[in-house]
Design an enzyme around this catalytic site. Structure first.
Site, PDB file in Angstrom:
ATOM      1  N   LYS A 261       0.851  -1.386  -0.170  1.00  0.00           N
ATOM      2  CA  LYS A 261      -0.236  -0.072  -0.355  1.00  0.00           C
ATOM      3  C   LYS A 261       0.492   1.473   0.077  1.00  0.00           C
ATOM      4  CE  LYS A 261      -2.999   2.891   3.162  1.00  0.00           C
ATOM      5  NZ  LYS A 261      -3.954   2.826   4.166  1.00  0.00           N
ATOM      6  N   LYS A 273      -9.909  13.149   8.453  1.00  0.00           N
ATOM      7  CA  LYS A 273      -9.747  12.305   9.810  1.00  0.00           C
ATOM      8  C   LYS A 273      -9.636  13.925  10.398  1.00  0.00           C
ATOM      9  CE  LYS A 273      -6.544   9.124   7.824  1.00  0.00           C
ATOM     10  NZ  LYS A 273      -6.821   7.838   8.513  1.00  0.00           N
ATOM     11  N   ARG A 347      -7.933  -0.765   1.256  1.00  0.00           N
ATOM     12  CA  ARG A 347      -7.913  -1.916   1.154  1.00  0.00           C
ATOM     13  C   ARG A 347      -8.462  -1.787  -0.002  1.00  0.00           C
ATOM     14  NH1 ARG A 347     -12.465  -2.161   6.473  1.00  0.00           N
ATOM     15  NH2 ARG A 347     -10.397  -0.380   6.913  1.00  0.00           N
TER      16      ARG A 347
HETATM   17  N1  BES Z   1      -4.073   4.612   7.093  1.00  0.00           N
HETATM   18  C1  BES Z   1      -4.937   4.379   7.691  1.00  0.00           C
HETATM   19  C2  BES Z   1      -4.712   3.242   8.870  1.00  0.00           C
HETATM   20  C3  BES Z   1      -3.975   3.679  10.587  1.00  0.00           C
HETATM   21  C4  BES Z   1      -4.312   5.139  11.100  1.00  0.00           C
HETATM   22  C5  BES Z   1      -2.574   3.175  10.291  1.00  0.00           C
HETATM   23  C6  BES Z   1      -3.230   4.978  12.115  1.00  0.00           C
HETATM   24  C7  BES Z   1      -1.886   3.923  10.881  1.00  0.00           C
HETATM   25  C8  BES Z   1      -1.863   4.565  12.118  1.00  0.00           C
HETATM   26  C9  BES Z   1      -6.585   3.866   7.181  1.00  0.00           C
HETATM   27  O1  BES Z   1      -6.511   4.065   6.037  1.00  0.00           O
HETATM   28  C10 BES Z   1      -7.277   3.713   8.287  1.00  0.00           C
HETATM   29  O2  BES Z   1      -8.256   5.176   7.541  1.00  0.00           O
HETATM   30  N2  BES Z   1      -8.038   3.194   8.412  1.00  0.00           N
HETATM   31  C11 BES Z   1      -9.283   3.387   8.603  1.00  0.00           C
HETATM   32  C12 BES Z   1     -10.742   2.339   8.902  1.00  0.00           C
HETATM   33  C13 BES Z   1     -11.660   2.847   9.575  1.00  0.00           C
HETATM   34  C14 BES Z   1     -12.390   3.874   8.879  1.00  0.00           C
HETATM   35  C15 BES Z   1     -12.211   1.689   9.131  1.00  0.00           C
HETATM   36  C16 BES Z   1      -8.953   2.962  10.478  1.00  0.00           C
HETATM   37  O3  BES Z   1      -8.211   1.979  10.785  1.00  0.00           O
HETATM   38  O4  BES Z   1      -9.435   4.441  10.911  1.00  0.00           O
HETATM   39 ZN    ZN Z   2      -4.220   4.949   4.773  1.00  0.00          ZN
HETATM   40 MN    MN Z   3      -7.172   6.182   5.449  1.00  0.00          MN
END
Ligand code: BES
Ligand code: ZN
Ligand code: MN
Length: 498
Positions: A261, A273, A347
């Site tokens: 990724k 975010k 994903r």
């Molecule tokens: N890149 C993030 C995951 C992440 C967050 C990695 C913090 C390291 C530190 C990913 O794209 C993401 O935002 N995932 C979401 C998924 C959710 C919306 C189902 C998450 O983990 O909050």
């Molecule tokens: Zn991400």
């Molecule tokens: Mn994300």
């Protein structure tokens, strides 16, 4: 980068600015102690007798030899309890010794191996030294750091180094690849967009005679890589899909497929975010960078395998052109996905890369690496990656490789019931599964795109860079760690024999 050499020499013969000697806790001696000048040996015994130093883990004491030996200084470094000594200890202590030498502005030092040499401890020692001395100084205008760094390390052994030097050289190649990957990972998002990663892959391919192809947005649109296009739509930097091929075996051999990724910056998109620590989302490209670094290592090691790396690279931004919650995307493999959160973008792009990789390359197996979920950090913390896969044998091999590299990895169960959480009312599946078991439902989502090919997913959200909860480890300086690269190389190197 620091050069490590193995040399057969008595410690009282080697001219060096600093000799590093590991001491196990409460042992108050080491095998070569009496080879030293009696004056120095006496001083060291005095130190033990006065209980100034007992070899507790990581402690050090440094003495000047005042012309009584070919080494200017000797540093004793505590190895802790002998029974608890592992290769990870060797890695950490190697790193501590190197950092200590760097602090003392030694351009060069020598070190005695900590234990018998057969079992990978020499690799671990080299890894600790080279990984700890890394620093990201590209944006420091007047940095003295690089020029002051340790340039040369000698490992002093009793035997002819003909067997050992190749092990050290091999380790050096791998560690250089880790530092290469770290350099990419650490780049700020204004500099490193998908196009930048693409050109990094082009130069890499050029340098190591690999095949490379970059799929541009218009081609993605026409062949159906719709999820990568959708996630990339909000950004002014168009998405790229990078494909790097290493051919070390005959064309009849099925390739190993690595997918990483590479979200060069993850704002969350329309599902924006919160601002706190959003800067860390520059590290959301680590999976892709590490996969590129892995190909550099295996090409440089000339492993007799075919390996394909696919790195979907996008920037996830909110804008008038962004994909939205509610969108339904027809993925590369024909399945439909209801987007309920644009922040679950990793994903989406991985799914298309997986399906594309399977269709075009018919791989033997697939490993993907991704900073995929915050839930992974909630489950396992910032020092352990999650491994989730569909093939018991592959899971076992990967976990075994990670035990040897010290890149801690723990398996989470991909049971059928997790698929219920990502059922959609309007499409085949949806891109979020709610809070429970978030790291697993993300993997369940991906498994919709892996068909019957053995596949394992590594969620490196907690381990890809040093963050809140990261335990101090000498060989992981602040920033990107390169986590996963050594394990992937190890896994593939062992495939040679299967
Ligand atoms: N890149 C993030 C995951 C992440 C967050 C990695 C913090 C390291 C530190 C990913 O794209 C993401 O935002 N995932 C979401 C998924 C959710 C919306 C189902 C998450 O983990 O909050
Ligand atoms: Zn991400
Ligand atoms: Mn994300």
């Amino acid at each position: 980068m620091v050069q490590i050499r193995v040399e057969k020499a008595k410690i009282n013969q080697k001219k060096t600015s600093l000799l590093v000697v590991g001491i196990f806790e409460n042992e108050r001696s080491f095998p070569q102690l009496n080879e030293l000048d009696p004056f120095i040996a006496f001083t060291i015994k005095e130190i033990f007798d006065n209980k100034e130093f007992n070899g507790s883990f990581g402690s050090t004491i440094t003495l000047y030899t005042m012309g009584k030996g070919p080494m200017k200084k000797i540093m004793l470094i505590g190895l802790g309890n002998r029974e608890k000594f592992t290769n990870e200890t060797a890695r950490i202590i190697g790193g501590k010794a190197a950092l200590n030498a760097k602090e003392r502005a030694s351009a060069e030092f020598s070190i005695l191996p900590f234990s018998h040499l057969e079992d990978g401890s020499i690799e671990a020692l080299c890894e600790g030294i080279c990984l700890s001395l890394y620093s990201f100084t590209r944006y420091k205008t007047n940095s003295a750091e690089q020029s002051l760094n340790v340039k040369e390390v000698t490992i002093l052994v009793n035997e002819e180094p003909t067997m050992l030097q190749p092990i050290v050289d091999k380790t050096n190649i791998i560690v250089e690849a880790v530092n290469f990957a770290r350099d990419l990972c650490n780049l700020p998002p204004n500099e490193c967009n998908p196009a930048h990663l693409g050109s990094a892959a082009l130069s890499l391919a050029n340098e190591y005679s690999m095949k490379v192809r970059i799929i541009e947005r218009y081609e993605m649109e026409s062949i159906g890589l719709a999820a990568i296009v959708a996630v990339g739509k909000g950004s002014n930097s168009p998405p790229k899909m990078i494909i790097l091929e290493y051919n070390g075996a005959s064309d009849t051999q099925k390739p190993y497929l690595l997918i990483g990724k590479a979200v060069t910056f993850d704002t969350g998109g329309i599902s924006l975010k919160p601002g706190d620590k959003m800067d860390e989302m520059k590290f959301d490209k680590c999976g892709g960078c590490i996969v590129l670094g892995t190909l550099r290592a295996i090409a440089s090691l000339k492993l007799p395998l075919n390996v394909v790396a696919i790195v979907p690279a996008v920037e996830n931004m909110p804008s008038a052109t962004s994909y939205r919650p509610g969108d339904i995307i027809r993925m590369y493999n024909g399945k439909t996905v209801e987007v309920l959160n644009t922040d679950a973008e990793g994903r989406m792009i991985l799914a298309d890369a997986l399906a594309y990789g399977i269709k075009i390359y018919d791989p033997k197996l697939i490993v993907d690496l991704a900073t995929l979920t915050g839930a992974c950090i909630i489950a396992l913390g910032a020092n352990i990656a999650a491994a989730i896969g569909t093939n018991k044998h592959l899971n076992e091999r990967l976990l075994k490789a990670s035990e040897k590299t010290g890149e801690k990895t723990w398996e989470l169960p991909l049971l059928d019931e997790f698929h219920d959480q990502i059922k959609s009312t309007v499409a085949d599946i949806k891109n979020i599964g709610g809070r429970p078991a978030g790291a697993i439902t993300a993997a369940a989502f991906l498994s919709n795109f892996t068909g019957s090919i053995p596949w394992i997913h590594l969620d490196i959200a907690g381990t890809a860079w040093t963050q809140e909860g990261t335990s101090e480890r000498s060989y992981n300086p602040k920033g990107a760690t390169g986590f996963g690269l050594r394990t992937l190389v190890r896994l593939l190197a062992e495939e040679e024999n299967t």
